[in-house]
Design a protein around this motif. Structure first.
Motif, PDB file in Angstrom:
ATOM      1  N   VAL A   1       0.859  -1.179   0.000  1.00 19.21           N
ATOM      2  CA  VAL A   1       0.000   0.000   0.000  1.00 19.21           C
ATOM      3  C   VAL A   1       0.902   1.237   0.000  1.00 19.21           C
ATOM      4  N   PHE A   2       0.312   2.397  -0.285  1.00 20.55           N
ATOM      5  CA  PHE A   2       1.110   3.610  -0.493  1.00 20.55           C
ATOM      6  C   PHE A   2       0.463   4.784   0.237  1.00 20.55           C
ATOM      7  N   ARG A   3       1.283   5.535   0.971  1.00 17.74           N
ATOM      8  CA  ARG A   3       0.781   6.724   1.655  1.00 17.74           C
ATOM      9  C   ARG A   3       1.830   7.821   1.586  1.00 17.74           C
ATOM     10  N   ASN A   4       1.356   9.041   1.516  1.00 21.02           N
ATOM     11  CA  ASN A   4       2.253  10.198   1.412  1.00 21.02           C
ATOM     12  C   ASN A   4       2.787  10.542   2.800  1.00 21.02           C
ATOM     13  N   GLU A   5       3.647   9.660   3.315  1.00 16.72           N
ATOM     14  CA  GLU A   5       4.186   9.783   4.671  1.00 16.72           C
ATOM     15  C   GLU A   5       5.516  10.543   4.648  1.00 16.72           C
ATOM     16  N   THR A   6       5.831  11.187   5.756  1.00 11.99           N
ATOM     17  CA  THR A   6       7.178  11.727   5.952  1.00 11.99           C
ATOM     18  C   THR A   6       8.104  10.568   6.297  1.00 11.99           C
ATOM     19  N   LEU A   7       9.178  10.414   5.532  1.00 20.97           N
ATOM     20  CA  LEU A   7      10.072   9.273   5.732  1.00 20.97           C
ATOM     21  C   LEU A   7      10.898   9.449   6.999  1.00 20.97           C
ATOM     22  N   ASP A   8      10.908   8.426   7.834  1.00 18.23           N
ATOM     23  CA  ASP A   8      11.764   8.424   9.024  1.00 18.23           C
ATOM     24  C   ASP A   8      12.113   6.977   9.355  1.00 18.23           C
ATOM     25  N   ALA A   9      12.598   6.745  10.569  1.00 23.08           N
ATOM     26  CA  ALA A   9      13.089   5.405  10.935  1.00 23.08           C
ATOM     27  C   ALA A   9      11.983   4.365  10.975  1.00 23.08           C
ATOM     28  N   THR A  10      10.713   4.776  11.099  1.00 26.82           N
ATOM     29  CA  THR A  10       9.620   3.811  11.217  1.00 26.82           C
ATOM     30  C   THR A  10       8.549   3.991  10.150  1.00 26.82           C
TER      31      THR A  10
ATOM     32  N   ASN B   1      16.285  -1.704  13.622  1.00 27.41           N
ATOM     33  CA  ASN B   1      15.728  -0.519  14.263  1.00 27.41           C
ATOM     34  C   ASN B   1      15.266   0.539  13.265  1.00 27.41           C
ATOM     35  N   ASN B   2      15.838   0.551  12.071  1.00 29.24           N
ATOM     36  CA  ASN B   2      15.504   1.572  11.081  1.00 29.24           C
ATOM     37  C   ASN B   2      14.900   0.889   9.861  1.00 29.24           C
ATOM     38  N   ILE B   3      13.671   1.272   9.520  1.00 26.91           N
ATOM     39  CA  ILE B   3      12.965   0.605   8.427  1.00 26.91           C
ATOM     40  C   ILE B   3      13.703   0.787   7.099  1.00 26.91           C
ATOM     41  N   ARG B   4      14.521   1.854   6.987  1.00 26.11           N
ATOM     42  CA  ARG B   4      15.268   2.080   5.751  1.00 26.11           C
ATOM     43  C   ARG B   4      16.412   1.086   5.581  1.00 26.11           C
ATOM     44  N   ASP B   5      16.761   0.376   6.667  1.00 27.09           N
ATOM     45  CA  ASP B   5      17.738  -0.710   6.553  1.00 27.09           C
ATOM     46  C   ASP B   5      17.079  -2.003   6.078  1.00 27.09           C
ATOM     47  N   LEU B   6      15.737  -2.013   6.065  1.00 25.34           N
ATOM     48  CA  LEU B   6      14.989  -3.194   5.647  1.00 25.34           C
ATOM     49  C   LEU B   6      14.493  -3.068   4.213  1.00 25.34           C
ATOM     50  N   VAL B   7      14.066  -1.871   3.823  1.00 26.27           N
ATOM     51  CA  VAL B   7      13.478  -1.633   2.505  1.00 26.27           C
ATOM     52  C   VAL B   7      14.088  -0.373   1.903  1.00 26.27           C
ATOM     53  N   GLY B   8      14.408  -0.413   0.616  1.00 24.83           N
ATOM     54  CA  GLY B   8      14.889   0.792  -0.057  1.00 24.83           C
ATOM     55  C   GLY B   8      16.279   0.627  -0.637  1.00 24.83           C
ATOM     56  N   HIS B   9      16.788   1.712  -1.199  1.00 22.53           N
ATOM     57  CA  HIS B   9      18.066   1.651  -1.909  1.00 22.53           C
ATOM     58  C   HIS B   9      19.268   1.554  -0.977  1.00 22.53           C
ATOM     59  N   LYS B  10      19.070   1.758   0.330  1.00 21.03           N
ATOM     60  CA  LYS B  10      20.194   1.691   1.264  1.00 21.03           C
ATOM     61  C   LYS B  10      20.341   0.315   1.915  1.00 21.03           C
ATOM     62  N   VAL B  11      19.549  -0.653   1.488  1.00 22.13           N
ATOM     63  CA  VAL B  11      19.592  -1.984   2.100  1.00 22.13           C
ATOM     64  C   VAL B  11      20.941  -2.641   1.831  1.00 22.13           C
ATOM     65  N   ASN B  12      21.533  -3.180   2.877  1.00 26.67           N
ATOM     66  CA  ASN B  12      22.780  -3.925   2.763  1.00 26.67           C
ATOM     67  C   ASN B  12      22.447  -5.358   2.329  1.00 26.67           C
ATOM     68  N   LEU B  13      22.901  -5.752   1.133  1.00 26.44           N
ATOM     69  CA  LEU B  13      22.554  -7.074   0.622  1.00 26.44           C
ATOM     70  C   LEU B  13      23.093  -8.197   1.509  1.00 26.44           C
ATOM     71  N   GLN B  14      24.177  -7.916   2.237  1.00 33.51           N
ATOM     72  CA  GLN B  14      24.712  -8.943   3.131  1.00 33.51           C
ATOM     73  C   GLN B  14      23.695  -9.303   4.208  1.00 33.51           C
ATOM     74  N   MET B  15      22.886  -8.302   4.619  1.00 31.13           N
ATOM     75  CA  MET B  15      21.814  -8.564   5.590  1.00 31.13           C
ATOM     76  C   MET B  15      20.824  -9.567   5.015  1.00 31.13           C
ATOM     77  N   VAL B  16      20.526  -9.446   3.722  1.00 32.81           N
ATOM     78  CA  VAL B  16      19.600 -10.379   3.082  1.00 32.81           C
ATOM     79  C   VAL B  16      20.208 -11.779   3.061  1.00 32.81           C
ATOM     80  N   TYR B  17      21.518 -11.869   2.749  1.00 36.73           N
ATOM     81  CA  TYR B  17      22.177 -13.175   2.707  1.00 36.73           C
ATOM     82  C   TYR B  17      22.235 -13.837   4.088  1.00 36.73           C
TER      83      TYR B  17
END
Length: 538
Positions: free
Chosen positions: A386-395, A502-518
């Motif tokens: 789903v999509f919402r016009n949210e202010t991006l932050d850690a959560t 702790n930071n949702i941007r470490d889970l989803v987005g262009h800053k995700v560390n692929l090693q975390m996925v592995y």
């Protein structure tokens, strides 16, 4: 200095009977024959019990890593030495901490830079330690600011002298006496990133059963020449390591969100639910809002909260007979409701948007169900974006996943909803639940679901729920005695909790560390065997 012991590889050599050890490479042999290994063996021969690798490195004036390399190469030769890995913790100054131990704290430097006649605040802030030191010196009540000065705010000393406790504490830690500091003092230095607790991994080296100061190279290959000459009988061979781990083959890896999603999907299927189609990310305002009995002037329909489309800007196909019933319910009331008493506009309902919740898919599914005669009870679920016009932050992200469950049957009540929720969350391993009354435009009654978080030691919200209003269901054509209960939660929050992110941007987005996925392990949402607590309302 942190050390990591690598897995040993399987060797190619004679069929020796010794315990698992890796093959001696040319590099290892050279290291074993090297001066560091010889020094280590001579020191070990002269010692009573054994040697610490870090202490030996300090005595020899070399890097600890060089000594560790010699230890590992000697281990590869057999039972010459025994090495036990030990871990110790100690306090070390950071680079900034070492500077402060020499030069003094930022606040002390600010204090010393202020002459008796004071100093302009603007000039003070230009000093290297000005910004940090000013606030600390103010909180210590060493200085004050006179804002009435003619040339602007001026900073004056309040005390004649001060004791730089930060520098004193850092010097104690630098001298190996950090334990003399209180826990609060160490914590304050850590917060200021002046002191760090590091783990030092060293080896305690002692003599092995085959200890010798002379090193003989073990053979790793049985050659045709050795067999023909019979020299293999007199040569020492490197044993195989049958316990060595193989190299993991390259393979694909599932993202943590997909792992948790598969677990949620399996739980719904085990409870007899059917997955709804959710393939329309672009939705009309009618299905996203109006069909859910959400008024057209509701704040959620504002551009600050919703992404509206420019092209195509409007939905062309809507079920007009159903649209007329929805319009009448909004503007005039009906089905026991007085409605919202406003002028409902079709143009507003046609506006296309990126759906803000998967409840629009639930509305479509329930409308299709209402067209089937006779009515058949159903259990639906969906997990999608789903999509919402949210202010991006850690959560918060502008795009996230919503999990939704819907049950339609005759005579369902709030008690049924609470029972289904308890069963659902128990399968997630969440058994301590509370329900708090809430408001939603399309459910009445509505409840927020809270769970007790053992780590945070408090109740946290884990979902939202309610019974769909008659004003939403009856215009669809569902029978009057049919009730629909529903609940929803996000996919990202339980994933972050499960994997310690702790930071949702470490889970989803262009800053995700692929090693975390592995590296992320399989997801198991197993329920702990606890007695179910008494249900309470918050």
């Amino acid at each position: 200095m942190a050390m990591h012991t690598p897995d040993s590889g399987s060797g190619s050599g004679s069929g020796g009977s010794g315990p698992g050890r890796d093959t001696l490479s040319t590099v290892e042999a050279a290291m074993a024959d090297g001066p560091v290994a010889e020094l280590l063996l001579r020191r070990l021969e002269a010692s009573d019990g054994g040697l610490d690798s870090a202490e030996l490195a300090a005595e020899l004036g070399m890097e600890h890593q060089a000594v560790v390399g010699a230890v590992k190469s000697l281990q590869a030769l057999g039972e010459i030495i025994e090495a036990e890995l030990r871990s110790t913790k100690r306090w070390e100054l950071t680079a900034e901490g070492e500077e402060i131990a020499r030069e003094g704290s930022h606040e002390a430097r600010v204090f010393r830079s202020i002459p008796l006649e004071g100093l302009a605040q603007s000039e003070l802030m230009r000093l290297p330690s000005g910004k940090v030191g000013f606030s600390k010196a103010m909180s210590n009540k060493w200085i004050r600011v006179d804002k009435s000065a003619a040339d602007g705010p001026r900073v004056f000393r309040v005390v004649d002298s001060m004791e730089d406790e930060v520098q004193r504490r850092l010097q104690l830690a630098q001298g190996g006496q950090a334990e003399k500091l209180g826990e609060k003092e160490r914590s304050e230095l850590r917060k200021r990133k002046l002191l760090a607790e590091v783990t030092l991994k060293t080896y305690w080296v002692s003599k092995g059963s085959a200890f010798s100061t002379s090193i003989s190279k073990q053979e790793t290959e049985l050659s045709p020449e050795m067999i023909s000459s019979g020299s293999w009988r007199d040569r020492p061979f490197k044993p195989y390591n049958f316990l060595a781990h193989g190299v993991l083959p390259d393979s694909g890896h599932l993202h943590p969100l997909l792992k948790v999603r598969s677990q949620f999907r399996q739980i719904f299927l085990e409870m007899g639910f059917t997955e709804m189609p959710t393939d329309n990310f672009i939705e009309s305002s009618f299905w996203n809002f109006d069909a859910l009995f959400q008024p057209q002037q509701h704040p959620a329909r504002d551009q600050h909260d919703t992404f509206f489309l420019r092209d195509p800007a409007e939905a062309l196909q809507l079920p007009m007979d159903y649209v007329q019933r929805v319009k009448r319910t909004h503007s005039q009331g009906g089905y026991g409701s007085q409605g919202y008493k406003y002028t409902w506009k079709l143009d507003e309902a046609r506006k296309n948007l990126l759906r803000t919740h998967t409840t629009s898919a639930s509305a479509r599914a329930l409308y299709r169900l209402a067209q089937k005669k006779p009515f058949t009870p159903v259990k639906y679920f969906s997990i999608d974006r789903v999509f919402r016009n949210e202010t991006l932050d850690a959560t918060h992200l502008a795009e996230f996943h919503q999990i939704e469950g819907v049950v339609a049957d005759h005579g369902l009540t709030l008690g049924h909803l609470m029972g289904v929720l308890r069963e659902f969350f128990t399968k997630l391993g969440i058994t301590q639940l509370r329900f708090k009354p809430a408001y939603n435009p399309y459910t009445e009654p509505s409840m927020e679901v809270f769970s007790y978080h053992q780590g945070l030691k408090k109740w946290v919200e884990v979902g939202n729920s309610g019974v769909f209003r008659p004003e939403m269901l009856l215009p669809m054509g569902l029978p009057e005695n049919v009730s629909v209960i529903a609940w929803g939660l996000s996919l990202e929050r339980p994933t972050m909790i499960k994997y310690g992110i702790n930071n949702i941007r470490d889970l989803v987005g262009h800053k995700v560390n692929l090693q975390m996925v592995y590296d992320s392990p399989l997801c198991r949402l197993d329920a702990e065997p606890r007695p179910p607590p008494t249900q309470e309302a918050a």
